[in-house]
Design an enzyme around this catalytic site. Sequence first.
Site, PDB file in Angstrom:
ATOM      1  N   ASP A 198      37.097 -22.586  11.762  1.00  0.00           N
ATOM      2  CA  ASP A 198      36.367 -22.494  12.940  1.00  0.00           C
ATOM      3  C   ASP A 198      36.477 -21.036  13.337  1.00  0.00           C
ATOM      4  O   ASP A 198      37.308 -20.332  13.153  1.00  0.00           O
ATOM      5  CB  ASP A 198      37.044 -23.217  14.253  1.00  0.00           C
ATOM      6  CG  ASP A 198      36.057 -23.527  15.221  1.00  0.00           C
ATOM      7  OD1 ASP A 198      34.873 -24.048  15.111  1.00  0.00           O
ATOM      8  OD2 ASP A 198      36.314 -23.265  16.303  1.00  0.00           O
ATOM      9  N   SER A 199      35.200 -20.448  13.595  1.00  0.00           N
ATOM     10  CA  SER A 199      34.851 -19.123  13.864  1.00  0.00           C
ATOM     11  C   SER A 199      34.018 -18.791  15.060  1.00  0.00           C
ATOM     12  O   SER A 199      33.225 -19.741  15.353  1.00  0.00           O
ATOM     13  CB  SER A 199      34.554 -18.309  12.441  1.00  0.00           C
ATOM     14  OG  SER A 199      33.557 -19.062  12.175  1.00  0.00           O
ATOM     15  N   PHE A 255      24.611 -13.968   8.533  1.00  0.00           N
ATOM     16  CA  PHE A 255      24.039 -14.798   9.336  1.00  0.00           C
ATOM     17  C   PHE A 255      24.556 -14.509  10.935  1.00  0.00           C
ATOM     18  O   PHE A 255      25.224 -13.684  11.086  1.00  0.00           O
ATOM     19  CB  PHE A 255      24.325 -16.304   8.997  1.00  0.00           C
ATOM     20  CG  PHE A 255      25.985 -16.524   8.814  1.00  0.00           C
ATOM     21  CD1 PHE A 255      26.684 -16.236   7.913  1.00  0.00           C
ATOM     22  CD2 PHE A 255      26.305 -17.033  10.092  1.00  0.00           C
ATOM     23  CE1 PHE A 255      27.947 -16.435   8.086  1.00  0.00           C
ATOM     24  CE2 PHE A 255      27.649 -17.511  10.156  1.00  0.00           C
ATOM     25  CZ  PHE A 255      28.637 -17.076   9.014  1.00  0.00           C
ATOM     26  N   HIS A 304      36.612 -11.449   8.808  1.00  0.00           N
ATOM     27  CA  HIS A 304      37.558 -12.445   9.392  1.00  0.00           C
ATOM     28  C   HIS A 304      37.808 -13.656   8.521  1.00  0.00           C
ATOM     29  O   HIS A 304      38.975 -14.019   8.309  1.00  0.00           O
ATOM     30  CB  HIS A 304      37.070 -12.901  10.616  1.00  0.00           C
ATOM     31  CG  HIS A 304      35.540 -13.257  10.667  1.00  0.00           C
ATOM     32  ND1 HIS A 304      34.645 -12.599   9.987  1.00  0.00           N
ATOM     33  CD2 HIS A 304      35.055 -14.558  11.429  1.00  0.00           C
ATOM     34  CE1 HIS A 304      33.382 -13.300  10.250  1.00  0.00           C
ATOM     35  NE2 HIS A 304      33.687 -14.266  10.860  1.00  0.00           N
ATOM     36  N   ARG A 305      36.861 -14.186   7.992  1.00  0.00           N
ATOM     37  CA  ARG A 305      36.813 -15.325   7.055  1.00  0.00           C
ATOM     38  C   ARG A 305      37.677 -14.829   5.863  1.00  0.00           C
ATOM     39  O   ARG A 305      38.575 -15.483   5.053  1.00  0.00           O
ATOM     40  CB  ARG A 305      35.400 -15.727   6.696  1.00  0.00           C
ATOM     41  CG  ARG A 305      35.620 -17.358   6.260  1.00  0.00           C
ATOM     42  CD  ARG A 305      34.179 -17.782   6.388  1.00  0.00           C
ATOM     43  NE  ARG A 305      33.750 -18.035   7.619  1.00  0.00           N
ATOM     44  CZ  ARG A 305      32.779 -17.183   8.141  1.00  0.00           C
ATOM     45  NH1 ARG A 305      32.112 -16.213   7.393  1.00  0.00           N
ATOM     46  NH2 ARG A 305      32.346 -17.219   9.522  1.00  0.00           N
ATOM     47  N   LYS A 359      31.349  -7.739   2.583  1.00  0.00           N
ATOM     48  CA  LYS A 359      31.560  -8.436   3.873  1.00  0.00           C
ATOM     49  C   LYS A 359      32.799  -9.276   3.573  1.00  0.00           C
ATOM     50  O   LYS A 359      33.797  -9.307   4.535  1.00  0.00           O
ATOM     51  CB  LYS A 359      30.519  -9.374   4.108  1.00  0.00           C
ATOM     52  CG  LYS A 359      30.727 -10.111   5.547  1.00  0.00           C
ATOM     53  CD  LYS A 359      29.450 -10.910   6.074  1.00  0.00           C
ATOM     54  CE  LYS A 359      30.002 -11.866   7.095  1.00  0.00           C
ATOM     55  NZ  LYS A 359      29.228 -13.017   7.352  1.00  0.00           N
TER      56      LYS A 359
HETATM   57  P1  IMP Z   1      31.466 -22.750  13.754  1.00  0.00           P
HETATM   58  O1  IMP Z   1      30.622 -23.330  12.559  1.00  0.00           O
HETATM   59  O2  IMP Z   1      31.721 -23.895  14.886  1.00  0.00           O
HETATM   60  O3  IMP Z   1      32.800 -22.291  13.349  1.00  0.00           O
HETATM   61  O4  IMP Z   1      30.680 -21.871  14.583  1.00  0.00           O
HETATM   62  C1  IMP Z   1      30.702 -20.492  14.244  1.00  0.00           C
HETATM   63  C2  IMP Z   1      29.672 -19.597  14.953  1.00  0.00           C
HETATM   64  O5  IMP Z   1      30.151 -18.278  14.976  1.00  0.00           O
HETATM   65  C3  IMP Z   1      28.327 -19.303  13.894  1.00  0.00           C
HETATM   66  O6  IMP Z   1      27.392 -20.288  14.153  1.00  0.00           O
HETATM   67  C4  IMP Z   1      28.102 -17.832  14.375  1.00  0.00           C
HETATM   68  O7  IMP Z   1      27.443 -17.959  15.499  1.00  0.00           O
HETATM   69  C5  IMP Z   1      29.298 -17.299  14.581  1.00  0.00           C
HETATM   70  N1  IMP Z   1      29.998 -16.764  13.216  1.00  0.00           N
HETATM   71  C6  IMP Z   1      31.203 -17.226  12.543  1.00  0.00           C
HETATM   72  N2  IMP Z   1      31.413 -16.276  11.519  1.00  0.00           N
HETATM   73  C7  IMP Z   1      30.159 -15.541  11.390  1.00  0.00           C
HETATM   74  C8  IMP Z   1      29.891 -14.568  10.533  1.00  0.00           C
HETATM   75  O8  IMP Z   1      30.546 -14.208   9.554  1.00  0.00           O
HETATM   76  N3  IMP Z   1      28.844 -13.814  10.897  1.00  0.00           N
HETATM   77  C9  IMP Z   1      28.077 -14.316  11.953  1.00  0.00           C
HETATM   78  N4  IMP Z   1      28.285 -15.076  12.985  1.00  0.00           N
HETATM   79  C10 IMP Z   1      29.522 -15.733  12.702  1.00  0.00           C
END
Ligand code: IMP
Length: 196
Positions: free
Chosen positions: A71-72, A154, A182-183, A177
Amino acid sequence: MKLTKLVIATGNLKKLKEFERLLAPLGIVVLPQSAFDVPEAPEPHCTFLENALAKARNAARHTGLPALADDSGICVDALNGAPGVNSAYYAGAQKSDADNNAKLIADLQGVAHRRAHYTAVLALVMHENDPEPIIAEGRWWGEMIDTPRGAGGFGYDPYFLDIALNQTAAEMPIDIKGAHSHRGRALAALLLRLQE
Ligand code: IMP
């Protein structure tokens, strides 16, 4: 236990590609949860950690395989950490990158302090009710800019500038990247835990 196969609990193909690239050298085969028709898990929680765990348990439940979820999101200092856990839905349920970016940049109109960080929390469960999930997190600091740069990545990447590299996340080749993100950092921490 040697981990050879993992379900990745995401519907985001770009995230999946990042995981594939980072895990392939370890001989871990990565399977998308879409290959098993796993329904998307609700993400009702206010922490990245709880949402990541909910996603991992959901994927393990539907596949019977070990599952890794992330989750990010992006947290902007001047917005008290928003969009945060709501990053995917910042501009509404349609989950549109373009709308999310437009809202974020509008919210930052006239704001001089642009510091922000991406954060990622990973949760790995060996089975649905795993009482000892492996958790790892990573952060990537930068600044939000008003004019998008780059066509890769993205989400918020075209507006997220790594100050030291003077590149947005969308201008970087995927391996660069992965080395800074972070990932990528969270995954490096997770792999250390796995080696223990
Ligand atoms: P999740 O899929 O619920 O964790 O939502 C993550 C959201 O955070 C994504 O839809 C993006 O809007 C943003 N996000 C997370 N990681 C990235 C990244 O590496 N690049 C750009 N946006 C990110």
